[in-house]
Design a protein around this motif. Structure first.
Motif, short mmCIF file in Angstrom:
data_model
loop_
_atom_site.label_atom_id
_atom_site.label_comp_id
_atom_site.label_asym_id
_atom_site.label_seq_id
_atom_site.Cartn_x
_atom_site.Cartn_y
_atom_site.Cartn_z
N LEU A 101 32.73 77.65 4.34
CA LEU A 101 33.92 77.78 3.50
C LEU A 101 34.34 76.42 2.96
O LEU A 101 34.67 76.29 1.77
CB LEU A 101 35.05 78.41 4.32
N ASP A 102 34.28 75.39 3.80
CA ASP A 102 34.61 74.04 3.35
C ASP A 102 33.67 73.59 2.24
O ASP A 102 34.09 72.94 1.28
CB ASP A 102 34.54 73.05 4.51
N ALA A 103 32.40 73.94 2.36
CA ALA A 103 31.43 73.55 1.34
C ALA A 103 31.75 74.21 0.00
O ALA A 103 31.68 73.56 -1.05
CB ALA A 103 30.02 73.92 1.78
N ILE A 104 32.11 75.48 0.03
CA ILE A 104 32.48 76.18 -1.21
C ILE A 104 33.72 75.55 -1.81
O ILE A 104 33.81 75.32 -3.02
CB ILE A 104 32.70 77.69 -0.95
N TYR A 105 34.68 75.21 -0.97
CA TYR A 105 35.89 74.55 -1.47
C TYR A 105 35.57 73.19 -2.06
O TYR A 105 36.20 72.76 -3.04
CB TYR A 105 36.94 74.44 -0.37
N GLN A 106 34.57 72.49 -1.51
CA GLN A 106 34.15 71.21 -2.08
C GLN A 106 33.57 71.41 -3.48
O GLN A 106 33.82 70.63 -4.39
CB GLN A 106 33.14 70.51 -1.18
N PHE A 107 32.78 72.47 -3.64
CA PHE A 107 32.26 72.79 -4.97
C PHE A 107 33.41 73.10 -5.93
O PHE A 107 33.41 72.68 -7.08
CB PHE A 107 31.31 73.99 -4.92
N ASP A 108 34.39 73.87 -5.45
CA ASP A 108 35.52 74.22 -6.30
C ASP A 108 36.28 72.98 -6.75
O ASP A 108 36.67 72.86 -7.91
CB ASP A 108 36.45 75.20 -5.59
N LEU A 109 36.48 72.04 -5.84
CA LEU A 109 37.14 70.79 -6.19
C LEU A 109 36.30 70.01 -7.19
O LEU A 109 36.82 69.47 -8.17
CB LEU A 109 37.41 69.95 -4.94
N ALA A 110 35.00 69.98 -6.99
CA ALA A 110 34.12 69.28 -7.92
C ALA A 110 34.19 69.90 -9.31
O ALA A 110 34.21 69.19 -10.31
CB ALA A 110 32.68 69.30 -7.41
N LEU A 111 34.27 71.23 -9.37
CA LEU A 111 34.39 71.90 -10.67
C LEU A 111 35.67 71.49 -11.37
O LEU A 111 35.67 71.20 -12.58
CB LEU A 111 34.33 73.42 -10.50
N VAL A 112 36.78 71.45 -10.64
CA VAL A 112 38.06 71.05 -11.23
C VAL A 112 37.97 69.62 -11.75
O VAL A 112 38.40 69.31 -12.87
CB VAL A 112 39.21 71.21 -10.22
N GLU A 113 37.40 68.73 -10.94
CA GLU A 113 37.29 67.33 -11.35
C GLU A 113 36.39 67.17 -12.56
O GLU A 113 36.66 66.36 -13.46
CB GLU A 113 36.79 66.49 -10.18
N LYS A 114 35.33 67.96 -12.64
CA LYS A 114 34.44 67.88 -13.80
C LYS A 114 35.10 68.42 -15.06
O LYS A 114 34.88 67.89 -16.15
CB LYS A 114 33.12 68.57 -13.51
#
Length: 178
Positions: free
Chosen positions: A103-116
């Motif tokens: 779940l943390d990994a998916i949230y890291q991807f979600d944060l990366a998407l927002v930052e991108k």
């Protein structure tokens, strides 16, 4: 609404598995809201690009339209991928034990998407200021295109991580990636 929440919590305590069902449904809803929000932000980026394209066309600078037109098409594709991705990624949200690491990994991807998306927004704002000269416009368009490609690749990695986990590509309790 809190009455309904309390009622659902009590129901979840009394019916085995119901709490997990509600949690999965919340994950689906949150995932969908997150993707819709990102897609809306991506859609909003088309307006300033369209304005620059219109200025170029009305100014007779038709040879400079190509790179921005290509960027707009890619932006459309990414927006549609994000907005219409299979609802909730069934592999991730099906009855499968999700460990905190996954779940943390998916949230890291979600944060990366927002930052991108934020980085992409900044690059699109730069296009209008650099549209006065063909060389700087071409460079700015290439930077935006690269940012769109990067966002698209990150979305691919997120989806692949979710799909491989849901298909048994990961052992429950093991991180999807380090």
């Amino acid at each position: 609404m809190s009455e309904l929440s309390n009622w659902l919590e009590r129901l979840g305590e009394k019916i085995p598995g119901y709490g997990g069902y509600v949690q999965r449904e919340r994950r689906r809803d949150i995932d969908k809201l997150h993707r819709e929000h990102l897609a809306d932000r991506l859609r909003a980026l088309k307006t300033p690009l369209t304005d620059v394209l219109r200025d170029l066309t009305s100014g007779g600078r038709l040879l400079e339209v190509g790179p921005l037109d290509r960027v707009q098409k890619k932006l459309d594709q990414v927006e549609n991928r994000v907005r219409f991705a299979s609802y909730g990624y069934s592999g991730f949200f099906d009855v499968v034990k999700i460990e905190d690491e996954q779940l943390d990994a998916i949230y890291q991807f979600d944060l990366a998407l927002v930052e991108k998306v934020e980085a992409l927004e900044a690059k699109v704002r730069d296009v209008k200021t650099k549209a006065g000269e063909a060389g700087t416009l071409k460079t700015a368009a290439a930077e935006v295109e690269s940012a769109v490609d990067d966002l698209n690749a990150t979305f691919d990695r997120r989806r692949n991580a979710i799909d491989s986990f849901g298909d048994g590509g990961q052992t429950p309790g093991q991180p999807m990636f380090s």
